[in-house]
Design a protein around this motif. Structure first.
Motif, short mmCIF file in Angstrom:
data_model
loop_
_atom_site.label_atom_id
_atom_site.label_comp_id
_atom_site.label_asym_id
_atom_site.label_seq_id
_atom_site.Cartn_x
_atom_site.Cartn_y
_atom_site.Cartn_z
N ARG A 534 -3.80 42.83 74.14
CA ARG A 534 -2.37 42.67 74.34
C ARG A 534 -1.96 41.21 74.38
NH1 ARG A 534 -1.27 47.60 78.70
NH2 ARG A 534 -2.78 49.02 77.76
N SER A 535 -2.91 40.32 74.66
CA SER A 535 -2.57 38.91 74.68
C SER A 535 -2.41 38.33 73.28
CB SER A 535 -3.66 38.12 75.43
OG SER A 535 -4.91 38.29 74.79
N ALA A 536 -2.91 39.04 72.27
CA ALA A 536 -2.78 38.57 70.89
C ALA A 536 -1.35 38.77 70.42
CB ALA A 536 -3.75 39.32 69.99
N GLY A 537 -0.98 38.12 69.32
CA GLY A 537 0.34 38.29 68.76
C GLY A 537 0.58 39.73 68.33
N GLU A 538 1.86 40.10 68.27
CA GLU A 538 2.18 41.49 67.95
C GLU A 538 1.70 41.87 66.55
OE1 GLU A 538 5.86 44.03 69.08
OE2 GLU A 538 6.30 43.16 67.10
N ASP A 539 1.79 40.94 65.60
CA ASP A 539 1.35 41.25 64.24
C ASP A 539 -0.12 41.66 64.23
OD1 ASP A 539 3.88 40.46 63.65
OD2 ASP A 539 3.32 39.10 62.03
N ALA A 540 -0.94 40.96 65.04
CA ALA A 540 -2.36 41.29 65.09
C ALA A 540 -2.57 42.67 65.70
CB ALA A 540 -3.11 40.23 65.89
N ARG A 541 -1.76 43.01 66.72
CA ARG A 541 -1.91 44.32 67.36
C ARG A 541 -1.44 45.44 66.42
NH1 ARG A 541 1.38 44.15 72.34
NH2 ARG A 541 2.34 42.23 71.60
#
Length: 860
Positions: A534-541
Motif C-alpha cells: 500500500r505504500s507503493a504508488g497507486e499505478d503499481a498497486r
C-alpha cells in the motif's frame, strides 16, 4: 388484480394441461413455444399456482441475461397486478428484489449455479424452468447438467422444464431422461420476409471487426423500412460499437426516437425500451432482444445477420468475442419480434440464396469458449473431467486441459483435479476464477477497495475512450458520469464487500517458496499471500491486481514489442502510457487482422518484482544446454515462463544434456558435422547398396537410421565431445565400421559383395561409384572394355557402365555391354574415330584386345 384478459390472450395457455400432465408423469418436460406465446411469463405463474388453480409451488426461472430476468419478472408482476418483490421477484448479480411471499423468482443462470454450489438440494424450490435453452450458453448447459444430477441423486421430486422457441427438442428430451416434448401453437401474426442484401459485396467479419460498408447499408435499410412500413423498427446488430456507429448515421431522423439496448445499457434505458413510446422509435439492439423480451410497438425488424460468440486462441492464451454469421434459429427468433402484436416484416441484410448455408443453431459455448469457469464449477461439483455430467455436447479435451492448467496455477484445484478449499471460495464469488484470484490475493496487499475497483474495471472492459492504460482508465471511471461508470460503481460495492471479508480472513501469511502444503509449495488454501504494497504508488498497486488476474500475460519489453511469460508477443499502441515501460501486465488483448502478434487493449505498468510475485508458479532456475547458432550453448537461466530474467555462462554442464544438444545439432545440420574422409563417404554408400540389395544383416545407414542407432556406432566419440569442433574431429568412417555385421561374419564379405574397385579387361582397377544404391556406376574408357562380353556385376547387380572417350568424356551409357557392342558401338565409332585417330577403333570390339594406350604405344 390479475389481468385475466392479457393472460387469456397468450397462446401457450392451451399447452398448460399437457405440460402439467408431463410433469406429473415424468417430472421433466421440454416446452417448445414460438415467440410471443407467453412461455416466459404465463407458464411460471401457472406452475406456481398463482392463477387460482393448482397447488402452490416455489418456481425458479433461469434466464441467460440480466435484462431478460428483470423484464420477465416485471411482466409477470404486471400480469398479477402486483409490484416486483411480491409474488414475483428477481435476482441478478448485484441486485435482488424478492419478498417473503415470493413464489416465482427469476434469476440468471449464473446466480442459479452459485446457489447449486452452496446447496445442491435447492431447498424450498419445487420447479426450475430453464428458459431460452436454445441459446446454448455455457452457464445454462452447466445448470441443466447439475439440476439433472440433483434430481437423479438427491431430489427425484424436483421438476425441470427446458423451454425455448427454437431448440433441439429431441436432444433436450434425451438429456432429461426421455422427457415428453410439449409444443404450444403460436398465434403470432404473419411476418413478411424482405431480402435486402448490399448492392456491392462486403468483407466478411473478422474478429470483432465489421465492414463499415455493411453498417452503412443497415442504416439505409432502416430508412427504407421507415418509409415503407408503419410501427417501430427493431434493428439487430452484433455489438455495442456497431450500435453506436449505426446510431450516428441515423441521427437526423426527424420525429423518430433512436434507442440503444444492450447488456451494458442503463436499467432506465432498458425499461424505456420495454415500455410503449410516445413517438415512433428505432431500437438498435444486440442479441439480448432476440428472446424473453417484447418491445411494444415493433412491426418491423431489420436484421444485419451477425452475432457475437466467444472464441479462445489457446496458442496465444487469448480469449475474446468474435463476430460470426447468425444462425437460422437466431434469424427465426429475430423475425418473430416483428409479429408479436400485429402483422409485420423483417428486412434481412443478406441474399436469400445465402440463408440455406447459415448454421442451423448457434455454436454451443461449451465448444468454443474459455472453459476455466466451467472446469472450476465441475471440479467443485465433484466431477473434474465433466465426464459424468448430462451435457448435450462434451467439453473439448484441449480446452479442458488448458482450463485445468489455469486452475492449478491459481491454487483452485489440487493434483487430482479436485477443487481445493480455495477453489470452492473462488466458485462462490460469482466471478471468473482469474478475477476471483485477483480479488482474493490482491485485497490483503493493496486494500479491499482498490482491489474491488480494478477487478470491476477488468470484469467489464471499459469503453475505448478510456484508453488502454488501466491506471488511467481507473482514474477516468471514478469521475465518469456515463452508463459504464454507473455499472462499475455498483459492481465495486458488491466486490468491496467480498474483498473486505477476504482481507479480514484469519490465517498467517505465507511467502512464496515457503513450507510445503497439501496444495503445493508455498501455497495455502488462501493462495500465496502477498505482502502489503500500500505504500507503493497507486499505478503499481493497480498493476499488481491485473498481474494476479492474468499472470501468464505479464510481459517484458523485448525489442519493439512485449514478450508475455506465456510466449505470446504483444504490441502497444502509439501514444499510450504503456509504451516504453520495461514490464506490463496485459488485462485485455486481441489479434488484429493479418497480424501475428497480439494487440494490447488494456494493460498496466508493473515492475519485475510484481511480475515475480504474480507469476511465481512459472518462475524457475535451470541449466540450459542446447544447440543454437551452430554450436552447443551452455548457460544457467532464471526464467519466468518464456521471459529470461538472468543468464550466466555455465562451464560444468551435465554431460547427458551436452550429448542431447550435440544430437540435436546432428539432426538439424546433418552428419556433415563429422569428418568424412573420401573412404568414409564411400563406405556409407557401399553399405547403403548392400542394405538395399540384401537387407539385414547389412545396416541401414540413412540419416534416420543412424540417429536411431547412434549409441551403437558414434557413442564413444560422442561421449568425449563437448562442442562443434569436437564433432569435426570424429572420423565418420571409423565410427561407421562398428555397424558392420561382425558378429555374423558377414563383415568379411564387404569387399567381395561391394568392392571399392573392380578390375576391367585392360587390367586397370576402376573405382565403383555407389552414390546411387539402386545401380552402382562404373566409369571407364571404352577401349579398356574391349573383349568383355557381358557387363560386370557386384552382388548380382549389373553395373551401369559409363563408357568414356579417350579424353574421359561420356560417350555411351549401358547396363548391357553385349547389346552395346552389337548395336550401339557403330555409331560411337563413326563419331569418335575421326576425332581420336591415334586410338584403336576395331570393327569387332567384343573380340578386340583391351588397352589403355594409343596405336603408337601399341606399335601400330
Amino acid at each position: 388484480m390479475i389481468r385475466h384478459d392479457a393472460l387469456d390472450a397468450l397462446p401457450v395457455r392451451d399447452a398448460l394441461p399437457g405440460l402439467a400432465g408431463a410433469l406429473d408423469a415424468h417430472g421433466t418436460a421440454v416446452l417448445v413455444a414460438p415467440p410471443g406465446t407467453g412461455k416466459t411469463t404465463l407458464v411460471p405463474l401457472a406452475l406456481a399456482g398463482l392463477l387460482g388453480d393448482g397447488p402452490a409451488r416455489r418456481v425458479v426461472v433461469a434466464e441467460p441475461r440480466r435484462i431478460a430476468a428483470r423484464a420477465a419478472a416485471r411482466r409477470m408482476a404486471w400480469l398479477l397486478g402486483e409490484r416486483v418483490g411480491g409474488s414475483v421477484g428477481f435476482t441478478v448479480r448485484g441486485e435482488r428484489t424478492v419478498g417473503r411471499h415470493t413464489r416465482v423468482e427469476v434469476v440468471t443462470t449464473g446466480v442459479l449455479l452459485q446457489r447449486l454450489q452452496r446447496d445442491q438440494e435447492l431447498p424450498g424450490v419445487d420447479v426450475v424452468v430453464l428458459d431460452e435453452c436454445h441459446e446454448r450458453h455455457l452457464d445454462a448447459d452447466t445448470a441443466a447438467a447439475f439440476l439433472w444430477d440433483v434430481r437423479e441423486t438427491l431430489r427425484p421430486e424436483l421438476r425441470l422444464v427446458a423451454a425455448s422457441a427454437t431448440t433441439d427438442a429431441d436432444g433436450w428430451a434425451r438429456l432429461l431422461g426421455g422427457a415428453p416434448v410439449v409444443e404450444a401453437q403460436g398465434a403470432a401474426y404473419p411476418v413478411e420476409v424482405v431480402w435486402a442484401p448490399p448492392a456491392r459485396p462486403v468483407r466478411p467479419p473478422h474478429g470483432t471487426r465489421v465492414d463499415p460498408a455493411l453498417l452503412t447499408h443497415v442504416a439505409s435499410v432502416v430508412r427504407r423500412a421507415l418509409a415503407e412500413r408503419d410501427g417501430d423498427v427493431l434493428v439487430f446488430l452484433p455489438g455495442v460499437g456497431e450500435i453506436a456507429r449505426v446510431a450516428g448515421q441515423l441521427g437526423d431522423l426527424g420525429g423518430v426516437e433512436v434507442l440503444q439496448v444492450h447488456g451494458r445499457a442503463p436499467a432506465a434505458v432498458q425499461d424505456a425500451v420495454l415500455s410503449p413510446g410516445e413517438r415512433r422509435r428505432v431500437v438498435l439492439a444486440t442479441s439480448v432482444a432476440e428472446s424473453s423480451l417484447t418491445v411494444p410497438g415493433v412491426r418491423v425488424v431489420v436484421d444485419a445477420g451477425l452475432a457475437r460468440e466467444p472464441r479462445v486462441d489457446h496458442a496465444r492464451g487469448l480469449s475474446a468475442l468474435t463476430t460470426v454469421r447468425a444462425s437460422q434459429a437466431a434469424g427465426r427468433q429475430r423475425a418473430g419480434r416483428a409479429g408479436r402484436e400485429a402483422p409485420g416484416a423483417v428486412y434481412r441484410c443478406w441474399a436469400e440464396a445465402e440463408d440455406a448455408r447459415l448454421p442451423r443453431f448457434p455454436s454451443p459455448e461449451i465448444k468454443v469458449a474459455d472453459l476455466t469457469a466451467f472446469a472450476l464449477q465441475a471440479a467443485c461439483w465433484g466431477d473434474p473431467d465433466a465426464t459424468g455430467l448430462a451435457l448435450l455436447d462434451p467439453p473439448p479435451g484441449g480446452a479442458m486441459a488448458a482450463a485445468r492448467d489455469v486452475l492449478a496455477a491459481i491454487g483452485a484445484v489440487g493434483p487430482g483435479g479436485r477443487a481445493t478449499e480455495r477453489g470452492a471460495r473462488l466458485a462462490r464469488l460469482g466471478l471468473h476464477p482469474r478475477l476471483g484470484r485477483a480479488l482474493l490475493d490482491a485485497a490483503p496487499a493493496v486494500g479491499a477497495g482498490l482491489a474491488a475497483e480494478v477487478v470491476a474495471l477488468i470484469g467489464e472492459e471499459p469503453p475505448r475512450e478510456y484508453g488502454d492504460d488501466l491506471a488511467g482508465a481507473l482514474r477516468a471511471v471514478r469521475h465518469g458520469g456515463d452508463a459504464y461508470a454507473g455499472r462499475w460503481r455498483a459492481e465495486v460495492r458488491r466486490l468491496r464487500s467480498l474483498a473486505s471479508e477476504v482481507s479480514d480472513a484469519p490465517g498467517p501469511p505465507e511467502t512464496p517458496g515457503g513450507p510445503e502444503t497439501p496444495e503445493g509449495p508455498g501455497r495455502s488454501a488462501r493462495g500465496p499471500a502477498s505482502p502489503p504494497v500500500r505504500s507503493a504508488g497507486e499505478d503499481a498497486r493497480v498493476g499488481l491486481v491485473a498481474a494476479l488476474a492474468f499472470p501468464e500475460r505479464v510481459a517484458r519489453a523485448d525489442g519493439g514489442s512485449y514478450l508475455m511469460v506465456s510466449g505470446t508477443r504483444a504490441e502497444v499502441g502509439a501514444g499510450t502510457g504503456l509504451r516504453g515501460a520495461p514490464w506490463i501486465a496485459v488485462a485485455v488483448a486481441d489479434r488484429p487482422v493479418g497480424r501475428g502478434h497480439a494487440r494490447v487493449r488494456l494493460g498496466a505498468v508493473v515492475d519485475e518484482d510484481v511480475a515475480r510475485r504474480a507469476a511465481g508458479t512459472l518462475l524457475e532456475s535451470r541449466e540450459e544446454v542446447r544447440w543454437a547458432d551452430g554450436d552447443v550453448v551452455t548457460r544457467r537461466v532464471e526464467r519466468l515462463g518464456a521471459v529470461e530474467l538472468a543468464v550466466r555462462p555455465h562451464t560444468d554442464a551435465d554431460p547427458s544434456l551436452v550429448r542431447a544438444a550435440l544430437l540435436d545439432g546432428l539432426r538439424r545440420e546433418g552428419f556433415g558435422l563429422l569428418r568424412w574422409p573420401a573412404g568414409a563417404t564411400v563406405l556409407r554408400q557401399r553399405l547403403a547398396f548392400l542394405h538395399g540389395r540384401f537387407g539385414e544383416p547389412w545396416p541401414d545407414v540413412s540419416d534416420e537410421a543412424l540417429h536411431a542407432r547412434v549409441a551403437e556406432w558414434l557413442e564413444p566419440e560422442l561421449s568425449r565431445a563437448r562442442r562443434r569442433a569436437d564433432l569435426a574431429r570424429i572420423d565418420a568412417g571409423q565410427a561407421l565400421a562398428r555397424l558392420l555385421p561382425w558378429a555374423s561374419g558377414q563383415a568379411a564379405r564387404l569387399d567381395e559383395l561391394a568392392p571399392e574397385r573392380i578390375t576391367v579387361p585392360s587390367g586397370s582397377g576402376i573405382r565403383i561409384d555407389y552414390s546411387d544404391p539402386e545401380q552402382p556406376v562404373l566409369a571407364v574408357k571404352l577401349q579398356e572394355m574391349f573383349g568383355l562380353q557381358e557387363s560386370p556385376r557386384v552382388a548380382g547387380v549389373p553395373l551401369l557402365v559409363h563408357l568414356l572417350s579417350p579424353a574421359g568424356r561420356p560417350a555411351a551409357v549401358t547396363a548391357d555391354l553385349a547389346s552395346f557392342w552389337k548395336d550401339g558401338y557403330r555409331g560411337v565409332r563413326a563419331e569418335l574415330r575421326g576425332r581420336y585417330p591415334r586410338h584403336p577403333w576395331p570393327e569387332d570390339p567384343a573380340g578386340a584386345e583391351p588397352t589403355r594406350h594409343t596405336n603408337a604405344r601399341l606399335g601400330r
